[in-house]
Design a protein around this motif. Structure first.
Motif, PDB file in Angstrom:
ATOM      1  N   SER A 351       0.819  -1.217   0.000  1.00  0.00           N
ATOM      2  CA  SER A 351       0.000   0.000   0.000  1.00  0.00           C
ATOM      3  C   SER A 351       0.847   1.259   0.000  1.00  0.00           C
ATOM      4  N   ARG A 352       2.138   1.092   0.303  1.00  0.00           N
ATOM      5  CA  ARG A 352       3.085   2.205   0.420  1.00  0.00           C
ATOM      6  C   ARG A 352       2.622   3.221   1.465  1.00  0.00           C
ATOM      7  N   ASP A 353       2.041   2.694   2.531  1.00  0.00           N
ATOM      8  CA  ASP A 353       1.609   3.540   3.642  1.00  0.00           C
ATOM      9  C   ASP A 353       2.809   3.751   4.569  1.00  0.00           C
ATOM     10  N   LEU A 422     -12.244   1.439  17.158  1.00  0.00           N
ATOM     11  CA  LEU A 422     -10.942   0.910  16.750  1.00  0.00           C
ATOM     12  C   LEU A 422     -10.750   0.993  15.243  1.00  0.00           C
ATOM     13  N   LEU A 423     -11.786   0.635  14.507  1.00  0.00           N
ATOM     14  CA  LEU A 423     -11.688   0.733  13.040  1.00  0.00           C
ATOM     15  C   LEU A 423     -11.473   2.178  12.615  1.00  0.00           C
ATOM     16  N   GLY A 424     -12.117   3.086  13.293  1.00  0.00           N
ATOM     17  CA  GLY A 424     -11.916   4.504  12.989  1.00  0.00           C
ATOM     18  C   GLY A 424     -10.485   4.932  13.236  1.00  0.00           C
ATOM     19  N   LYS A 425      -9.901   4.462  14.328  1.00  0.00           N
ATOM     20  CA  LYS A 425      -8.502   4.784  14.621  1.00  0.00           C
ATOM     21  C   LYS A 425      -7.585   4.217  13.543  1.00  0.00           C
ATOM     22  N   PHE A 430      -3.777   5.011   9.302  1.00  0.00           N
ATOM     23  CA  PHE A 430      -3.207   4.463   8.068  1.00  0.00           C
ATOM     24  C   PHE A 430      -4.091   4.791   6.865  1.00  0.00           C
ATOM     25  N   PRO A 431      -4.252   6.064   6.513  1.00  0.00           N
ATOM     26  CA  PRO A 431      -5.175   6.443   5.425  1.00  0.00           C
ATOM     27  C   PRO A 431      -4.738   5.926   4.053  1.00  0.00           C
ATOM     28  N   GLN A 432      -3.416   5.851   3.806  1.00  0.00           N
ATOM     29  CA  GLN A 432      -2.951   5.372   2.503  1.00  0.00           C
ATOM     30  C   GLN A 432      -3.294   3.901   2.318  1.00  0.00           C
ATOM     31  N   PHE A 433      -3.204   3.134   3.403  1.00  0.00           N
ATOM     32  CA  PHE A 433      -3.596   1.727   3.325  1.00  0.00           C
ATOM     33  C   PHE A 433      -5.057   1.600   2.917  1.00  0.00           C
ATOM     34  N   TRP A 434      -5.940   2.396   3.504  1.00  0.00           N
ATOM     35  CA  TRP A 434      -7.368   2.299   3.188  1.00  0.00           C
ATOM     36  C   TRP A 434      -7.664   2.767   1.770  1.00  0.00           C
ATOM     37  N   LYS A 435      -6.900   3.747   1.285  1.00  0.00           N
ATOM     38  CA  LYS A 435      -7.054   4.146  -0.120  1.00  0.00           C
ATOM     39  C   LYS A 435      -6.665   2.999  -1.030  1.00  0.00           C
TER      40      LYS A 435
END
Length: 605
Positions: A351-353, A422-425, A430-435
């Motif tokens: 993910s390059r996070d 927890l999922l929100g945290k 790790f926003p790049q992972f979720w993208k």
């Protein structure tokens, strides 16, 4: 690529359970020159390999580790360039439901090469080969003809598949099959004396184990049946939420138990007991006359390209406590070397996070996640904040498996509100992972295919689950990583005994084991960098020297219970039912002395 020769090769061999193959005959056909070789090996093996195995000779087979296993048994050189049409067909159809399976016949039918297959004749020839022993001339001719028919079929399959094969990557998969053949040839050293005692006493042990282990749970009836009602009462007493089936019943699938034990290790012995009672077949464990566990390792068996060996024949397949039967021989040592948090590392690298990669490189990604999320102070340690670390670990693993809020709440044994927080945290940290996860889902929907770094792929169908799509890239990367590690380690001359998901079991003389470990770790690191764009996945190692045995923490308690129970049994165990395999003898080992602890090193008084 220009080849001097392209040899389609097939062997017939006898392969008693746990033993290396005993080659009977070989047929090889050069697709370029038309040359064909038919050889009955009982007469001609000493003449050496009848076809080219050099860098300009291409060797094609269907599940090539079987053919390479015959090369190893005969002392023939291993072909340097291999393409395995079974691996390529599994890649081509990964994720698809095939009515005719993925064997050679299934591959031919899939490609419209119907031919004429007599199932009864095929079974008859397989049984004849498995029989071993002496063969009259008519039997030898029949087996050679049958072997040749597979070579003809292989040539037809090559004619329709070769144009679409990614040759450079296919050759890597071929190298893997050759390396896997060496691993299958080596096998895992097993304490066969201890296994014999367990087999001889297993029926009696079952009831004793239920009484001993269930004392902490109270979920079995007096006649040894698992009670859903008692289990539900146990969960209620301890405040443990549990996933349910669509019909509203408690889910008793082992995957559910496995997931629950992550956060509730007190359930591990109950899981071991249920596995041992329902699925453990000690008599099916494939152990040869040299006390080594050998079985086909099921290369490319899963959608992610991981191995899928038999859960009953492979020593690492049954309940975890069975692994305690693994024991190095006198003067030898074993080392279990596993990637640490491999899936977390894969997710971070792919993910390059940067934040996720930083968490991984810290050495404790789960505690780093908790720090980054502000849930623990900067100086928190695993010892000072074990509960918080465990919660964030469960969350991180759940995300990688595509779990939603409800499933995470069940895994945590917590309110859904806690899971949502927890999922929100995780999303904020790790926003790049979720993208990247979103991009993966979009790619799957648009192209109907996902592809890993070294070419393994997944075909997307209407039946493909979203959780499969989410988890597949990291699992496929892990599979490719381990394949490259096995290639590098075997080709460096290290004796690899088994691949285990994200780990390797290796063997060496006791004084050489540290050097063998160093080479293996070097190759595992090199493999991770090749797959994960330069990221090194760290490894952990456990060394076991004779006379010690291999242990697994998850099965320790159950193993200790066995040690405590067996000395209380009759000193003359009943004879185990003999299991006779084609071409092999039954081996039954039973105790004869008054104290079980003297019968086998399994027992400690």
């Amino acid at each position: 690529m220009l080849w001097k020769s392209i040899w389609a090769v097939d062997f017939e061999f006898a392969a008693p359970e746990g033993e290396n193959p005993r080659p009977l005959c070989v047929v090889a056909h050069d697709l370029l020159s038309g040359q064909r070789v038919r050889r009955w090996l009982a007469h001609d093996a000493a003449q050496g390999c009848p076809y080219g195995t050099g860098p300009d000779d291409l060797f094609i087979a269907y599940y090539a580790s079987a053919e390479i296993g015959c090369h190893l048994a005969l002392g023939w050189p291993v072909p340097q360039r291999i393409i395995d049409l079974c691996a390529e067909f599994k890649l081509q159809t990964s994720g698809l439901d095939l009515p005719n399976g993925r064997g050679l016949v299934g591959a031919l039918l899939y490609h419209g090469l119907n031919g004429s297959f007599d199932a009864r004749e095929k079974k008859s020839m397989q049984d004849l080969a498995a029989r071993g022993g002496q063969y009259i001339s008519e039997d030898r001719l029949a087996l050679l003809d049958y072997c040749e028919s597979d070579v003809v079929a292989l040539a037809k399959l090559w004619s329709v598949m070769s144009a679409d094969i990614d040759t450079p990557r296919a050759l890597i998969r071929g190298r893997y099959m050759a390396s896997l053949a060496a691993v299958e040839h080596n096998g895992v050293p097993v304490d066969s004396q201890a296994l014999g005692v367990l087999r001889a006493n297993w029926d009696t042990l079952k009831m004793s184990l239920i009484r001993e282990v269930d004392a902490a749970y109270g979920v079995f009836t007096e006649d040894g049946r698992f009670s859903m009602e008692r289990f539900e009462a146990y969960l209620g007493r301890h405040g443990i939420p549990w996933p349910r089936t669509p019909q509203g019943r408690l889910s008793l699938a082992d995957d559910v138990f496995k997931e629950q034990t992550r956060s509730r290790p007190q359930l591990q012995s109950l899981r071991e007991l249920r596995l041992s009672l329902s699925g453990l077949k000690l008599f099916e464990l494939s152990v040869g006359s040299d006390s080594r566990n050998r079985t086909l390792l099921g290369a490319f068996g899963s959608k992610t390209g991981r191995n899928q060996p038999s859960n009953t024949r492979f020593i690492f397949g049954p309940a975890t406590w069975v692994r305690h039967l693994i024991k190095p021989e006198d003067g030898r040592a074993l080392a279990y070397i596993d990637y640490e948090q491999q899936e977390f590392a894969a997710a971070a690298a792919l993910s390059r996070d940067k934040a996720m990669l930083e968490a991984y490189l810290s050495g404790d990604p789960y505690l780093s996640f908790a720090r980054m999320a502000g849930a623990v102070p900067p100086d928190a340690t695993k010892a000072s904040h074990p509960t918080q670390r465990e919660m964030f670990k469960v969350c991180a693993l759940a995300v990688q498996y595509g779990m939603g809020q409800e499933a995470l709440a069940g895994a945590l044994g917590a309110d859904p509100v806690v899971a949502r927080e927890l999922l929100g945290k995780h999303k904020r940290t790790f926003p790049q992972f979720w993208k990247w996860v979103g991009d993966i889902a979009s790619t799957a929907a648009a192209t109907r295919r996902l592809t890993a770094t070294f070419g393994w792929r997944l075909n997307i169908t209407p039946n493909t689950k979203p959780t499969t799509v989410a988890n597949w890239p990291c699992q496929a990367a892990g599979a490719e990583m381990l394949r490259l590690a096995i290639i590098g380690t075997v080709e460096r001359g290290i004796r690899v005994c088994a691949p285990v998901h994200d780990a390797l079991l290796i063997e060496a003389d006791a004084e050489d084991i540290e050097e063998a470990v160093a080479v293996t770790r070097e190759q595992m690191g090199k493999a991770s960098r090749a797959v994960l764009y330069g990221t090194t996945v760290s490894t952990d190692v456990k060394i076991v020297r004779h006379p010690d045995r291999y242990t697994d923490q998850r099965g320790n308690e159950f193993w200790e219970t066995l040690q405590k129970l067996l000395p209380t049994l009759s000193s003359t165990p009943k004879k185990a039912p003999a299991t006779t395999h084609a071409g092999g003898d039954a081996h039954v080992v039973t105790g004869t002395c008054n104290n079980m602890c003297q019968t086998s090193p399994l027992f400690v008084c």
